[in-house]
Design a protein around this motif. Structure first.
Motif, PDB file in Angstrom:
ATOM      1  N   LEU A   9     -31.415  47.219   2.986  1.00 22.33           N
ATOM      2  CA  LEU A   9     -32.319  48.333   2.695  1.00 22.33           C
ATOM      3  C   LEU A   9     -33.122  48.023   1.440  1.00 22.33           C
ATOM      4  CD1 LEU A   9     -29.951  51.378   3.361  1.00 22.33           C
ATOM      5  CD2 LEU A   9     -31.207  49.937   4.983  1.00 22.33           C
ATOM      6  N   GLY A  10     -34.382  47.657   1.641  1.00 20.01           N
ATOM      7  CA  GLY A  10     -35.247  47.317   0.512  1.00 20.01           C
ATOM      8  C   GLY A  10     -35.652  45.861   0.555  1.00 20.01           C
ATOM      9  N   GLY A  11     -36.952  45.606   0.494  1.00 18.32           N
ATOM     10  CA  GLY A  11     -37.445  44.233   0.626  1.00 18.32           C
ATOM     11  C   GLY A  11     -38.001  43.640  -0.649  1.00 18.32           C
ATOM     12  N   GLY A  12     -37.508  44.085  -1.795  1.00 21.31           N
ATOM     13  CA  GLY A  12     -37.968  43.519  -3.058  1.00 21.31           C
ATOM     14  C   GLY A  12     -37.334  42.169  -3.333  1.00 21.31           C
ATOM     15  N   PHE A  13     -37.209  41.810  -4.602  1.00 25.00           N
ATOM     16  CA  PHE A  13     -36.642  40.511  -4.973  1.00 25.00           C
ATOM     17  C   PHE A  13     -35.238  40.332  -4.405  1.00 25.00           C
ATOM     18  CE2 PHE A  13     -39.882  40.859  -8.331  1.00 25.00           C
ATOM     19  CZ  PHE A  13     -40.417  39.588  -8.303  1.00 25.00           C
ATOM     20  N   ALA A  14     -34.405  41.373  -4.531  1.00 28.09           N
ATOM     21  CA  ALA A  14     -33.022  41.268  -4.051  1.00 28.09           C
ATOM     22  C   ALA A  14     -32.969  41.220  -2.532  1.00 28.09           C
ATOM     23  CB  ALA A  14     -32.197  42.446  -4.574  1.00 28.09           C
ATOM     24  N   GLY A  15     -33.756  42.063  -1.875  1.00 31.22           N
ATOM     25  CA  GLY A  15     -33.734  42.115  -0.419  1.00 31.22           C
ATOM     26  C   GLY A  15     -34.185  40.821   0.230  1.00 31.22           C
ATOM     27  N   SER A  51     -31.672  38.073  -0.231  1.00 29.57           N
ATOM     28  CA  SER A  51     -30.593  38.229   0.751  1.00 29.57           C
ATOM     29  C   SER A  51     -31.009  37.641   2.092  1.00 29.57           C
ATOM     30  CB  SER A  51     -30.252  39.718   0.943  1.00 29.57           C
ATOM     31  OG  SER A  51     -29.727  40.282  -0.234  1.00 29.57           O
ATOM     32  N   LEU A  52     -32.217  37.953   2.524  1.00 30.14           N
ATOM     33  CA  LEU A  52     -32.720  37.465   3.805  1.00 30.14           C
ATOM     34  C   LEU A  52     -32.821  35.943   3.835  1.00 30.14           C
ATOM     35  CD1 LEU A  52     -33.889  38.098   6.603  1.00 30.14           C
ATOM     36  CD2 LEU A  52     -36.132  38.392   5.520  1.00 30.14           C
ATOM     37  N   ALA A  53     -33.145  35.347   2.700  1.00 28.40           N
ATOM     38  CA  ALA A  53     -33.253  33.889   2.630  1.00 28.40           C
ATOM     39  C   ALA A  53     -31.913  33.212   2.904  1.00 28.40           C
ATOM     40  CB  ALA A  53     -33.782  33.469   1.257  1.00 28.40           C
ATOM     41  N   GLU A  54     -30.807  33.926   2.654  1.00 27.24           N
ATOM     42  CA  GLU A  54     -29.474  33.375   2.902  1.00 27.24           C
ATOM     43  C   GLU A  54     -29.001  33.635   4.327  1.00 27.24           C
ATOM     44  OE1 GLU A  54     -27.693  31.453   0.966  1.00 27.24           O
ATOM     45  OE2 GLU A  54     -29.244  31.506  -0.596  1.00 27.24           O
ATOM     46  N   ASN A  55     -29.632  34.572   4.998  1.00 26.27           N
ATOM     47  CA  ASN A  55     -29.227  34.916   6.368  1.00 26.27           C
ATOM     48  C   ASN A  55     -30.459  35.401   7.126  1.00 26.27           C
ATOM     49  OD1 ASN A  55     -28.125  35.811   8.753  1.00 26.27           O
ATOM     50  ND2 ASN A  55     -26.978  37.514   7.845  1.00 26.27           N
ATOM     51  N   ARG A  56     -31.126  34.501   7.830  1.00 29.06           N
ATOM     52  CA  ARG A  56     -32.375  34.829   8.518  1.00 29.06           C
ATOM     53  C   ARG A  56     -32.162  35.772   9.693  1.00 29.06           C
ATOM     54  NH1 ARG A  56     -36.411  31.420   6.562  1.00 29.06           N
ATOM     55  NH2 ARG A  56     -35.629  30.599   4.582  1.00 29.06           N
ATOM     56  N   GLU A  57     -30.910  36.001  10.089  1.00 30.05           N
ATOM     57  CA  GLU A  57     -30.624  36.926  11.187  1.00 30.05           C
ATOM     58  C   GLU A  57     -30.477  38.368  10.704  1.00 30.05           C
ATOM     59  OE1 GLU A  57     -30.744  35.830  14.316  1.00 30.05           O
ATOM     60  OE2 GLU A  57     -31.269  33.925  13.380  1.00 30.05           O
ATOM     61  N   ALA A  58     -30.436  38.557   9.404  1.00 28.44           N
ATOM     62  CA  ALA A  58     -30.332  39.908   8.859  1.00 28.44           C
ATOM     63  C   ALA A  58     -31.619  40.681   9.136  1.00 28.44           C
ATOM     64  CB  ALA A  58     -30.064  39.851   7.358  1.00 28.44           C
ATOM     65  N   ILE A  59     -31.530  41.998   9.066  1.00 30.73           N
ATOM     66  CA  ILE A  59     -32.695  42.859   9.274  1.00 30.73           C
ATOM     67  C   ILE A  59     -32.986  43.582   7.964  1.00 30.73           C
ATOM     68  CG2 ILE A  59     -33.666  44.796  10.566  1.00 30.73           C
ATOM     69  CD1 ILE A  59     -31.716  44.114  12.827  1.00 30.73           C
ATOM     70  N   VAL A  60     -34.193  43.362   7.433  1.00 33.32           N
ATOM     71  CA  VAL A  60     -34.609  43.999   6.184  1.00 33.32           C
ATOM     72  C   VAL A  60     -35.524  45.174   6.508  1.00 33.32           C
ATOM     73  CG1 VAL A  60     -35.841  43.707   4.003  1.00 33.32           C
ATOM     74  CG2 VAL A  60     -34.431  41.844   4.892  1.00 33.32           C
ATOM     75  N   LEU A  61     -35.237  46.328   5.911  1.00 35.83           N
ATOM     76  CA  LEU A  61     -36.031  47.534   6.117  1.00 35.83           C
ATOM     77  C   LEU A  61     -36.767  47.886   4.836  1.00 35.83           C
ATOM     78  CD1 LEU A  61     -33.341  49.781   7.887  1.00 35.83           C
ATOM     79  CD2 LEU A  61     -34.755  47.988   8.892  1.00 35.83           C
ATOM     80  N   ASP A  62     -38.061  48.145   4.948  1.00 37.46           N
ATOM     81  CA  ASP A  62     -38.845  48.534   3.773  1.00 37.46           C
ATOM     82  C   ASP A  62     -40.012  49.403   4.226  1.00 37.46           C
ATOM     83  OD1 ASP A  62     -40.783  48.374   1.427  1.00 37.46           O
ATOM     84  OD2 ASP A  62     -39.135  47.172   0.653  1.00 37.46           O
TER      85      ASP A  62
END
Length: 326
Positions: free
Chosen positions: A6-12, A15-26
């Motif tokens: 939840l959140g696509g800023g620096f932290a989000g 996180s996605l860079a470590e797991n490309r299968e994750a879903i980021v919501l923003d």
């Protein structure tokens, strides 16, 4: 295993860079380079602080989370999760009401630039990195700036050399710097402090950063609206929920910064995927620009000039590459 972020800023995005299968919501269409908001005010060019998200980021507004059922409810429907990472960024505490202009979004920066066309006297509340850079930018735009800081020096979390340099540079530009000054109230066109009143056509908050209100609304244990996590960034309330970036802290305290957000985003994702890695952050560089001069702390040492400028530009480059990489 489905991991929602939840959140696509620096932290989000970290996180996605470590797991490309994750879903980021923003809810935004773009990644905001928050440390360039002062540059937007200076130039009037919002694109220098906004980098469009890739298709990997799902544009939707999170409405609520059912932690027991492990479901995130958005304005476009509901999504279930196995692990959840909350990286919702920060908000400003505007305890003095609508007489104070906040600066946390791109829209805020554009609004401030528009208001500066009519303002002659500007008061900036907070002498951290944002307040110092903002004071320099607005003073150079031909305004009379007063910078108010509660601590006895600017940039209190940085080296004394950086604090002294910022103070000297701003004073040399004509900025009135009021240290050891407590803001006791704000009225229309006036800041009331323990050292008297400051007349201002525009009052800008450059301090009071805390976690987003939604953290408390969701019932998560928090400190100043920042969700409390353990040493592994796991929520102290739910074993399958992690926190990253400015919206989280530990019992000891975690600073708010882009570097810390990137590091925590990576650790949160790795631990959500099964690793047990303690979070340890490191501030590599904190670089500012006042006028045409770059300065700050790099690897624990005060730097200025070309080395500081290179470090600042490299940080911006890395941020843009993070967005492009996912």
């Amino acid at each position: 295993m489905r991991v929602l972020v939840l959140g696509g800023g620096f932290a989000g995005l970290s996180s996605l860079a470590e797991n490309r299968e994750a879903i980021v919501l923003d809810s935004k269409e773009y990644f905001l380079l928050t440390h360039r908001l002062a540059d937007v005010i200076e130039t009037g060019n919002p694109s220098i602080a906004a980098v469009p998200y890739s298709s990997k980021v799902l544009r939707t507004k999170v409405l609520k989370v059912n932690f027991k059922e492990k479901v995130v409810v958005t304005d476009k429907g509901s999504l279930s999760y196995d692990k959840l990472i909350i990286s919702m960024g920060y908000e400003q505490d505007l305890r003095f009401g609508k007489s104070v202009q906040k600066l946390e979004t791109l829209e805020d920066a554009i609004s401030i630039r528009a208001k500066l066309t009519k303002a002659k006297r500007v008061a900036i509340l907070g002498g951290g990195t944002l307040g110092v850079e903002l004071a320099g930018v607005i003073q150079e735009m031909g305004k009379k700036v007063t910078l108010v800081e509660y601590q006895n020096r600017l940039l209190s979390f940085m080296s004394k050399e950086s604090s002294d340099f910022a103070f000297s540079k701003l004073r040399g530009m004509g900025v009135e710097v009021m240290l050891g000054t407590k803001v006791e109230g704000v009225e229309e066109g006036k800041v009331i402090t323990n050292r008297g009143e400051i007349d201002a056509d525009l009052i800008i908050a450059a301090a009071g950063f805390r976690g987003p209100k939604i953290i408390e609304e969701w019932g998560l244990t928090n400190k100043n609206w920042r969700m409390l996590v353990d040493d592994y960034l796991r929520s102290i309330d739910f074993d399958d929920v992690y926190g990253a970036g400015d919206c989280m802290t530990t019992k000891s305290f975690v600073p708010m910064s882009a570097q810390v957000a990137v590091q925590s985003g990576r650790t949160a994702m790795l631990n959500a995927m099964g690793r047990e890695e303690k979070f340890q952050y490191r501030q590599m560089a904190v670089i500012l620009r006042v006028g045409r001069e770059y300065f700050g702390d790099f690897m624990g040492k005060f730097v200025k000039g070309s080395l500081a400028e290179l470090a600042k530009r490299y940080g911006i480059y890395r941020a843009i590459k993070l967005v492009e990489s996912v």
